[in-house]
Scaffold this motif. Sequence first.
Motif, PDB file in Angstrom:
ATOM      1  N   VAL A 291       0.797  -1.074  -0.063  1.00 27.66           N
ATOM      2  CA  VAL A 291      -0.267   0.117  -0.025  1.00 27.66           C
ATOM      3  C   VAL A 291       0.748   0.955  -0.295  1.00 27.66           C
ATOM      4  CG1 VAL A 291      -1.698   1.630   1.356  1.00 27.66           C
ATOM      5  CG2 VAL A 291      -1.913  -1.049   1.424  1.00 27.66           C
ATOM      6  N   ASN A 292       0.517   2.144  -1.158  1.00 27.66           N
ATOM      7  CA  ASN A 292       1.153   2.961  -0.911  1.00 27.66           C
ATOM      8  C   ASN A 292       0.888   4.604   0.398  1.00 27.66           C
ATOM      9  OD1 ASN A 292       3.324   3.194  -2.931  1.00 27.66           O
ATOM     10  ND2 ASN A 292       0.808   2.827  -4.579  1.00 27.66           N
ATOM     11  N   SER A 293       0.753   4.124   0.925  1.00 25.68           N
ATOM     12  CA  SER A 293       0.381   4.438   2.714  1.00 25.68           C
ATOM     13  C   SER A 293       1.113   6.245   2.746  1.00 25.68           C
ATOM     14  CB  SER A 293       0.763   3.692   3.967  1.00 25.68           C
ATOM     15  OG  SER A 293       2.433   3.673   3.607  1.00 25.68           O
ATOM     16  N   ASP A 294       1.534   6.723   2.226  1.00 21.70           N
ATOM     17  CA  ASP A 294       2.071   7.850   2.009  1.00 21.70           C
ATOM     18  C   ASP A 294       0.815   8.935   1.347  1.00 21.70           C
ATOM     19  OD1 ASP A 294       2.794   6.956  -0.149  1.00 21.70           O
ATOM     20  OD2 ASP A 294       5.087   7.936  -0.063  1.00 21.70           O
ATOM     21  N   TRP A 295       0.294   8.441   0.307  1.00 20.91           N
ATOM     22  CA  TRP A 295      -0.784   9.019   0.106  1.00 20.91           C
ATOM     23  C   TRP A 295      -2.005   8.160   0.107  1.00 20.91           C
ATOM     24  CZ3 TRP A 295      -0.889  13.757  -1.367  1.00 20.91           C
ATOM     25  CH2 TRP A 295       0.409  14.258  -1.747  1.00 20.91           C
ATOM     26  N   ALA A 296      -2.404   7.262   0.893  1.00 24.43           N
ATOM     27  CA  ALA A 296      -3.598   6.643   1.476  1.00 24.43           C
ATOM     28  C   ALA A 296      -3.154   5.532   2.000  1.00 24.43           C
ATOM     29  CB  ALA A 296      -3.798   5.054  -0.308  1.00 24.43           C
ATOM     30  N   VAL A 297      -4.920   5.042   3.011  1.00 29.83           N
ATOM     31  CA  VAL A 297      -4.645   5.301   3.932  1.00 29.83           C
ATOM     32  C   VAL A 297      -5.875   3.843   3.689  1.00 29.83           C
ATOM     33  CG1 VAL A 297      -5.297   4.637   6.408  1.00 29.83           C
ATOM     34  CG2 VAL A 297      -4.905   7.419   5.720  1.00 29.83           C
ATOM     35  N   VAL A 298      -5.542   2.205   4.244  1.00 27.50           N
ATOM     36  CA  VAL A 298      -5.881   0.682   3.711  1.00 27.50           C
ATOM     37  C   VAL A 298      -6.558  -0.189   5.481  1.00 27.50           C
ATOM     38  CG1 VAL A 298      -6.135  -1.438   3.305  1.00 27.50           C
ATOM     39  CG2 VAL A 298      -4.726   0.466   1.762  1.00 27.50           C
ATOM     40  N   GLU A 299      -7.685   0.341   5.965  1.00 19.80           N
ATOM     41  CA  GLU A 299      -8.189  -0.220   7.048  1.00 19.80           C
ATOM     42  C   GLU A 299      -8.856  -1.400   7.197  1.00 19.80           C
ATOM     43  OE1 GLU A 299      -9.310   3.112   9.931  1.00 19.80           O
ATOM     44  OE2 GLU A 299      -9.657   3.543   8.439  1.00 19.80           O
ATOM     45  N   VAL A 317     -13.339  -3.357   3.397  1.00 19.47           N
ATOM     46  CA  VAL A 317     -11.499  -3.030   3.892  1.00 19.47           C
ATOM     47  C   VAL A 317     -12.201  -1.327   3.173  1.00 19.47           C
ATOM     48  CG1 VAL A 317     -11.049  -2.899   1.118  1.00 19.47           C
ATOM     49  CG2 VAL A 317      -9.549  -2.288   2.796  1.00 19.47           C
ATOM     50  N   LEU A 318     -11.367   0.061   4.104  1.00 19.94           N
ATOM     51  CA  LEU A 318     -11.609   1.083   4.010  1.00 19.94           C
ATOM     52  C   LEU A 318     -10.883   1.097   3.887  1.00 19.94           C
ATOM     53  CD1 LEU A 318     -13.459   1.661   7.952  1.00 19.94           C
ATOM     54  CD2 LEU A 318     -14.887   1.351   5.483  1.00 19.94           C
ATOM     55  N   VAL A 319     -10.883   2.448   2.410  1.00 17.08           N
ATOM     56  CA  VAL A 319      -9.901   3.150   1.650  1.00 17.08           C
ATOM     57  C   VAL A 319      -9.844   4.893   2.177  1.00 17.08           C
ATOM     58  CG1 VAL A 319      -8.523   3.125  -0.641  1.00 17.08           C
ATOM     59  CG2 VAL A 319      -9.700   1.539   0.250  1.00 17.08           C
ATOM     60  N   THR A 320      -9.087   4.888   2.025  1.00 16.22           N
ATOM     61  CA  THR A 320      -8.707   6.592   2.032  1.00 16.22           C
ATOM     62  C   THR A 320      -7.640   7.268   1.471  1.00 16.22           C
ATOM     63  OG1 THR A 320      -9.628   6.986   3.984  1.00 16.22           O
ATOM     64  CG2 THR A 320      -8.304   9.098   3.831  1.00 16.22           C
ATOM     65  N   ASN A 321      -7.957   8.573   0.082  1.00 14.14           N
ATOM     66  CA  ASN A 321      -7.334   8.353  -0.362  1.00 14.14           C
ATOM     67  C   ASN A 321      -6.960  10.312  -0.146  1.00 14.14           C
ATOM     68  OD1 ASN A 321      -6.477  10.553  -3.349  1.00 14.14           O
ATOM     69  ND2 ASN A 321      -7.939   9.335  -4.895  1.00 14.14           N
ATOM     70  N   LEU A 330     -12.950   9.657   1.937  1.00 15.28           N
ATOM     71  CA  LEU A 330     -12.848  10.046   3.480  1.00 15.28           C
ATOM     72  C   LEU A 330     -13.453   8.288   4.006  1.00 15.28           C
ATOM     73  CD1 LEU A 330     -12.376  13.658   3.696  1.00 15.28           C
ATOM     74  CD2 LEU A 330     -10.397  11.809   3.204  1.00 15.28           C
ATOM     75  N   ARG A 331     -12.446   7.435   4.195  1.00 10.77           N
ATOM     76  CA  ARG A 331     -12.384   5.920   5.500  1.00 10.77           C
ATOM     77  C   ARG A 331     -14.197   5.484   3.904  1.00 10.77           C
ATOM     78  NH1 ARG A 331     -13.816   4.472  11.311  1.00 10.77           N
ATOM     79  NH2 ARG A 331     -12.450   3.148  10.758  1.00 10.77           N
ATOM     80  N   TYR A 332     -13.687   5.015   3.084  1.00  9.57           N
ATOM     81  CA  TYR A 332     -14.520   5.158   2.169  1.00  9.57           C
ATOM     82  C   TYR A 332     -14.778   3.241   1.972  1.00  9.57           C
ATOM     83  CZ  TYR A 332     -16.511   4.235  -3.185  1.00  9.57           C
ATOM     84  OH  TYR A 332     -17.100   3.734  -4.383  1.00  9.57           O
ATOM     85  N   ASP A 333     -15.891   2.359   2.089  1.00 11.24           N
ATOM     86  CA  ASP A 333     -15.997   0.946   2.201  1.00 11.24           C
ATOM     87  C   ASP A 333     -16.065   0.882   1.030  1.00 11.24           C
ATOM     88  OD1 ASP A 333     -16.562  -1.203   2.533  1.00 11.24           O
ATOM     89  OD2 ASP A 333     -18.140  -0.615   4.067  1.00 11.24           O
ATOM     90  N   LEU A 334     -14.608   0.301   0.758  1.00 10.20           N
ATOM     91  CA  LEU A 334     -14.929  -0.291  -1.022  1.00 10.20           C
ATOM     92  C   LEU A 334     -15.465  -1.451  -1.894  1.00 10.20           C
ATOM     93  CD1 LEU A 334     -13.052   0.522  -3.304  1.00 10.20           C
ATOM     94  CD2 LEU A 334     -10.973  -0.687  -2.914  1.00 10.20           C
ATOM     95  N   GLY A 335     -15.623  -2.256  -0.320  1.00  7.54           N
ATOM     96  CA  GLY A 335     -16.741  -3.858   0.244  1.00  7.54           C
ATOM     97  C   GLY A 335     -15.833  -5.260  -0.641  1.00  7.54           C
TER      98      GLY A 335
END
Length: 465
Positions: A291-299, A317-321, A330-335
Amino acid sequence: MTQDNAPSSMSWLGPDIRRARKQGADGLARRQQARLADAVARARTKSPYYRDLYRGLPRRVDDPTLLPVTDKRRLMERFDDWATDRDVTYDKVRSFVDDPERIGDKFLGRYMVATTSGTSGRRGLFVLDDRYMDIGAALTSQALATWLGPSGMLRAAARGGRFAQLVAVGGHYVGFAGNRRAAREGGWRNKILRAFSVHTPLPELVAQLNAYRPAVIIGYTSTVMLLTAEREAGRLTIDPVLVQPAGETMTTADTDRIAAAFGGHTVVRTVYGATECTYLSHSCAEGWYHVNSDWAVVEPVEADYRPTPPGQYSHTVLVTNVANRVQPFLRYDLGDSVLLNPDPCRCGSPLPAIRVQGRAGDILTFPGLSGDEVRISPLALSTLFDRTPGVDLFQVEQTAPSTLRVRLRLAEGAAPDLVWRSVESELKVLSADNKLAEFTIERAAEPPEQSSGGKFRTVIPSPEH
């Protein structure tokens, strides 16, 4: 032009990405926290949707777990309040994407627009600013350099540096729209990047690639697997330096098969992302997505959004761009269901590593006119519905070798018979182009059906295959 999308120098971006990886987990975490705090502050200031959603939160938020969860349905329902640019409205965007002549144009003269159905089958209309696109391009360039190394980059250059991009055409899909935009703007990208339609019948696609002889192939996993079989059969004769499947889940057996088919000098690497965050992650030689965690958050989280322990597959999984400012995700449910590596990856990357269980890329098989089997990527079907105005949710099931049952939920105000005639016409063209034998299209009375897990599987192949 709005301040959020005003042109600015991005010359700092490449060095910063390389520096972040050299600094390791601490450097990545510092950037992620600062960029998350900036994204949240900007969203709650300029987006009425986020202003309401974040009411009562602390003034500065750099911890994603403090944020409420969003998803495609909620954002699309509040479309006009979601965008930070008040000129962006649902009616304007929908009118734009319903015009195929505008593919690759800049919406409002300053944004790219992409449509997608994703895993849910629900149409998404996404507005992407130049900052987001530039950051995605820089992260992809960094991944390419890591995958190929100096010798691989030289081999690619010796072959003309030509990229073949396997894309869905005829709609505002992020790959095709980006390619059309590059073609109109000119420049070096247009000279080395060529789009090939995944809707092209397989023999024609093979002939086109043999003539082009790309150094790099990037495309949907299901189409790459079809081409792998053609390479094994000797009909596809190209020898690329890199094959990069994307968009659908792969197994280690899949990547091993591709590598064996194309030869020992071809590197096979994959990406996991979405239109909502195209640059989310890139794979390594160990089979993990970093994960390119400097520009994204994966939960990775459970159904109630509690964190899933590392080493276990999540419910979703929740993704923040933190790059896209015009439509913040922001804290988007990708499914998708993902697993976070509990240990440092053996490849040595300091980036968090995940594996993905979601988004299967099943290929549909039909009898052909000449008695052979014709295989079609599910993307060739699903994008047909994405580009059909009036379709809100769709599901296609292969109920017999030559029969497709089509379930639709229509957008408000859509004329059912008119939408169906468009869908039926498109499917008949698909059948003729691929020289299918008998081909029956059933118009289902029932709406799209959910799986036991609550998801909509958009394309369901026959269980016989």
